[in-house]
Write a protein that holds these residues in place. Structure first.
Motif, PDB file in Angstrom:
ATOM      1  N   ALA A  23       3.584 -54.467  63.779  1.00  0.00           N
ATOM      2  CA  ALA A  23       3.020 -53.090  64.809  1.00  0.00           C
ATOM      3  C   ALA A  23       2.296 -52.178  63.285  1.00  0.00           C
ATOM      4  O   ALA A  23       0.938 -52.372  63.689  1.00  0.00           O
ATOM      5  N   VAL A  26      -0.714 -54.180  61.549  1.00  0.00           N
ATOM      6  CA  VAL A  26      -1.630 -53.994  61.994  1.00  0.00           C
ATOM      7  C   VAL A  26      -2.440 -52.699  62.584  1.00  0.00           C
ATOM      8  O   VAL A  26      -3.912 -52.440  61.445  1.00  0.00           O
ATOM      9  N   ARG A  27      -1.212 -51.145  62.028  1.00  0.00           N
ATOM     10  CA  ARG A  27      -2.091 -49.919  62.251  1.00  0.00           C
ATOM     11  C   ARG A  27      -2.344 -49.246  61.062  1.00  0.00           C
ATOM     12  O   ARG A  27      -4.037 -48.759  60.680  1.00  0.00           O
ATOM     13  N   THR A  30      -5.466 -51.101  60.462  1.00  0.00           N
ATOM     14  CA  THR A  30      -6.927 -51.015  60.739  1.00  0.00           C
ATOM     15  C   THR A  30      -7.402 -49.393  60.174  1.00  0.00           C
ATOM     16  O   THR A  30      -8.520 -49.377  60.624  1.00  0.00           O
ATOM     17  N   ARG A  51      -5.705 -53.113  69.303  1.00  0.00           N
ATOM     18  CA  ARG A  51      -4.970 -51.839  70.029  1.00  0.00           C
ATOM     19  C   ARG A  51      -3.939 -52.406  70.368  1.00  0.00           C
ATOM     20  O   ARG A  51      -2.539 -51.737  70.614  1.00  0.00           O
ATOM     21  N   ALA A  54      -1.727 -53.505  67.638  1.00  0.00           N
ATOM     22  CA  ALA A  54      -1.050 -52.389  66.849  1.00  0.00           C
ATOM     23  C   ALA A  54      -0.027 -51.082  67.602  1.00  0.00           C
ATOM     24  O   ALA A  54       0.766 -50.810  66.617  1.00  0.00           O
TER      25      ALA A  54
END
Length: 132
Positions: A23, A26-27, A30, A51, A54
């Motif tokens: 997570a 991914v954040r 992003t 989302r 994340a």
């Protein structure tokens, strides 16, 4: 941002791409590439899935997570030298070092070890040629 040189350049990007929990990775990806580009690389049609990845509500498949880790490595390496807008443009643009194929397309469609090495080499060359 501090700029590392020589063999140490991009080491933190590599370490983070391996060590960060899914997570968090991914954040971070992003933050650099934006939801739409991460969704494209992750082969999902809606940014809602990104989302959810994340937020830890959902997990991408192993194959997708591998692509995201490779993409994070490249994006974080470039972000050491350039702002997110430049990194995004680099990921989406026709790249002469990659046969005029956008790096995002290669990472999405051909995430073999050789493809990843080629994209990383192109990113290192781009980072070595300039930056802020």
């Amino acid at each position: 941002m501090s700029v590392a040189s020589g063999a140490r350049a991009g080491l933190k990007a590599h370490q983070d791409s391996v060590r960060l929990p899914e997570a968090e990775l991914v954040r971070g990806l992003t933050d650099i590439l934006g939801l739409r580009l991460v969704a494209y690389i992750g082969s999902v049609k809606e940014t809602r899935a990104v989302r959810q990845w994340a937020d830890g509500e959902r997990k991408p498949s192993v194959e997708v997570m591998t692509r995201l880790r490779h993409s994070y490595h490249v994006a974080a390496l470039l972000a050491e030298h350039d702002p997110a807008s430049v990194v995004q443009a680099w990921f989406q643009g026709l790249n002469p070092e990659l046969g005029d194929i956008p790096p995002a397309t290669l990472l999405r469609e051909g995430s073999t070890d050789e493809t990843v090495r080629q994209v990383l080499a192109a990113a290192r060359a781009f980072a070595a040629d300039g930056g802020v």
